[in-house]
Enzyme design. Structure first.
Site, PDB file in Angstrom:
ATOM      1  N   SER A   1      37.915  45.652 -32.935  1.00  0.00           N
ATOM      2  CA  SER A   1      38.228  44.310 -32.259  1.00  0.00           C
ATOM      3  C   SER A   1      36.620  43.569 -32.596  1.00  0.00           C
ATOM      4  O   SER A   1      36.258  43.277 -33.870  1.00  0.00           O
ATOM      5  CB  SER A   1      38.713  44.398 -30.988  1.00  0.00           C
ATOM      6  OG  SER A   1      39.097  43.205 -30.540  1.00  0.00           O
TER       7      SER A   1
ATOM      8  N   ASP B   1      49.742  45.866 -34.277  1.00  0.00           N
ATOM      9  CA  ASP B   1      48.615  45.122 -33.793  1.00  0.00           C
ATOM     10  C   ASP B   1      48.777  43.659 -33.435  1.00  0.00           C
ATOM     11  O   ASP B   1      49.120  42.940 -34.717  1.00  0.00           O
ATOM     12  CB  ASP B   1      47.257  45.172 -34.835  1.00  0.00           C
ATOM     13  CG  ASP B   1      46.032  44.690 -33.762  1.00  0.00           C
ATOM     14  OD1 ASP B   1      46.179  43.882 -33.191  1.00  0.00           O
ATOM     15  OD2 ASP B   1      44.916  45.437 -33.906  1.00  0.00           O
TER      16      ASP B   1
ATOM     17  N   HIS C   1      46.895  47.170 -30.619  1.00  0.00           N
ATOM     18  CA  HIS C   1      45.526  46.736 -30.686  1.00  0.00           C
ATOM     19  C   HIS C   1      44.525  47.802 -29.723  1.00  0.00           C
ATOM     20  O   HIS C   1      44.330  47.463 -28.477  1.00  0.00           O
ATOM     21  CB  HIS C   1      45.318  45.388 -29.858  1.00  0.00           C
ATOM     22  CG  HIS C   1      43.936  44.815 -30.415  1.00  0.00           C
ATOM     23  ND1 HIS C   1      43.354  44.453 -31.803  1.00  0.00           N
ATOM     24  CD2 HIS C   1      42.830  44.425 -29.456  1.00  0.00           C
ATOM     25  CE1 HIS C   1      42.082  43.848 -31.652  1.00  0.00           C
ATOM     26  NE2 HIS C   1      41.849  44.033 -30.296  1.00  0.00           N
TER      27      HIS C   1
END
Length: 494
Positions: free
Chosen positions: A45, A132, A166
């Protein structure tokens, strides 16, 4: 694989013993015997975006390669939070990949990042979960296209066939694979850390599935390298026994960058201990370095859009330079020597107040030998946005007829603070009246967009008065009173 409750229970017990930090005081980051050609980086991320920044900007250091999970192209946001949350996360069709490649080449020619030729032999591992919803797979597609301009296609592995949300993916720890939520580690029956490391380094020894030695985990003093700028005072490392002080092994180094809301303050030591990296490190003499953001940073993220510095993606970016300095330190040993702890600076003396007005107060103190700068605290809250190099400071934006208390701390060249001074109090003068102030109530983010405030180190500061308004985000709301041109204070209008 189903969630490993035995391992989770053991991890929970370990974290309960350790708390947010360690039962031991943080030490200085050791200088170890590292093969500098075997230095790599990976991240998830915001850590994925930061991993790309480090790989590209410091390509001479990270020439071996990088692993990126749910990240995006270098300089994707181009200094804009709108771009960051838009095209670089949710709407990847708008990513100007060719422009970003051009910017990279230009900056390399200017020397603000390392030469792109260093990337020619790099290995790159990319991962995107098909579920995601935070950083869409199209963003990672754009990253692959970006890397195609610098890295041979044969050196890039791109895995995007796992139904993961995610998160950092493991084969035995975390949430269900399709879950989005803290700690953003998911059990997807896939050893992502192992896959990345084996691509970056080639064939490795089998990982250690037993309980890893507690003594191999090191909490180190991160403030040696940076103070504030959205980074915590301590970071973590996993150092295999053969790589520790007195060891004879020449070791590799891998830098691991957590994502937003994943630092020690957010998820304790789960990212440091349970993402799978250390198992491979232990049997392959790889030192794992885990730099940490602070919870004061915007959403605990790394700076990949400019919340802290306009130079965030260049070698001069504060967070970038700090991580590079950590890499240089840990790679500087010949057999595991540890630098001595620095001598803490004494508390400033003679702290006093003077020159009171209805909205300001001057604070003065005696110089401290060895100090490079000073920080001023009002009622225990730091008030100076930048280091103070003089022995006086004028605190502004105060309320009339109000008594305040100030303390001062000296800081060394690395920004490490010494002891706190005795407090000095002062009372502002009564207001003289007259004029009508204009007040605006909005989120800290909206205030910065409108030019009433600015962001630095994950915090928001009122323009002119430099008052600390709290975290820079859309959730914290303040009322700013404009008292003169380009001068705002926290307050309310009558």
């Amino acid at each position: 694989m189903a969630f490993n409750f035995i391992r989770a229970a053991a991890a929970g017990a370990a974290m309960a013993l350790c708390g947010v930090g360690s039962v031991h005081a943080a030490v200085n980051l050791p200088a170890l015997k590292i093969d500098k050609t075997q230095t790599t980086v990976s991240g998830l991320s915001s850590g994925g975006f930061m991993a790309v920044q480090l790989h590209v900007a410091y390509s001479a250091t990270f020439a071996k390669g990088a692993g990126v999970v749910a990240g995006g192209p270098f300089y994707c946001a181009e200094g804009s939070i709108v771009n960051a949350t838009g095209r670089c996360m949710a709407s990847p069709a708008g990513i100007p990949t060719s422009t970003l490649v051009s910017t990279t080449n230009t900056w390399a020619s200017q020397g603000v990042i390392d030469p792109v030729a260093n990337l020619q032999n790099s290995k790159v591992y990319l991962f995107s979960g098909t579920l995601d919803s935070v950083v869409k797979t199209g963003v990672m597609d754009a990253l692959r296209t970006y890397y195609n301009s610098f890295v041979p296609a044969a050196n890039v592995v791109y895995k995007k066939d796992i139904a993961a949300e995610h998160a950092m993916v493991t084969d035995d720890y975390g949430n269900a694979c399709s879950t989005k939520g803290a700690p953003y580690i998911s059990d997807c029956n896939f050893d992502l850390a192992g896959a990345m490391l084996q691509h970056l380094y080639g064939t490795l020894n089998a990982r250690n599935n037993a309980t890893l030695p507690t003594g191999n985990y090191i909490e180190f003093n991160q403030s040696e390298f940076i103070t504030n700028h959205g980074m915590a005072t301590t970071g973590w490392a996993y150092v295999p026994q053969a790589c520790q002080a007195g060891g004879t092994a020449t070791c590799k180094l891998h830098v691991v960058l957590h994502g937003c809301k994943q630092n020690i303050g957010d998820v304790q030591q789960q990212y440091v201990r349970n993402t799978g990296y250390n198992r491979w490190a232990d049997t392959n003499n790889i030192v794992m370095l885990y730099p940490q953001t602070s919870t004061a940073a915007t959403n605990s993220c790394w700076d990949w859009w400019g919340y802290d510095s306009a130079n965030y993606s260049k070698k001069s970016g504060p967070q970038m330079a700090a991580i590079k300095a950590m890499v240089d330190r840990v790679s500087s040993g010949t057999g595991g020597t540890t630098p001595p702890d620095p001598v803490a600076l004494p508390a400033p003396t003679g702290v006093s107040t003077s020159g009171a007005t209805a909205s300001s107060m001057a604070i003065g103190w005696a110089a401290v030998m060895g100090a490079a700068s000073y920080n001023v605290y009002r009622n225990a809250n730091k008030v100076n946005a930048l280091p103070v190099t003089a022995t006086s400071y004028t605190d502004t934006g105060l309320a009339a007829s109000t008594t305040y208390s100030w303390t001062v701390r000296a800081a060394d060249a690395n920004g490490a603070e010494g002891a706190t001074s005795a407090a000095a109090s002062g009372t502002t003068l009564a207001a003289s009246g007259g004029g009508t102030a204009t007040c605006t109530t909005a989120s800290n983010y909206a205030h910065t967009l409108a030019g009433r405030a600015y962001a630095a180190g994950g915090y928001t500061y009122a323009l002119g008065s430099n008052q600390n308004m709290g975290l820079w985000n859309v959730f914290v709301t303040n009322t700013l009173k404009q008292t003169s041109t380009n001068y705002y204070v926290i307050g309310t209008c009558p």
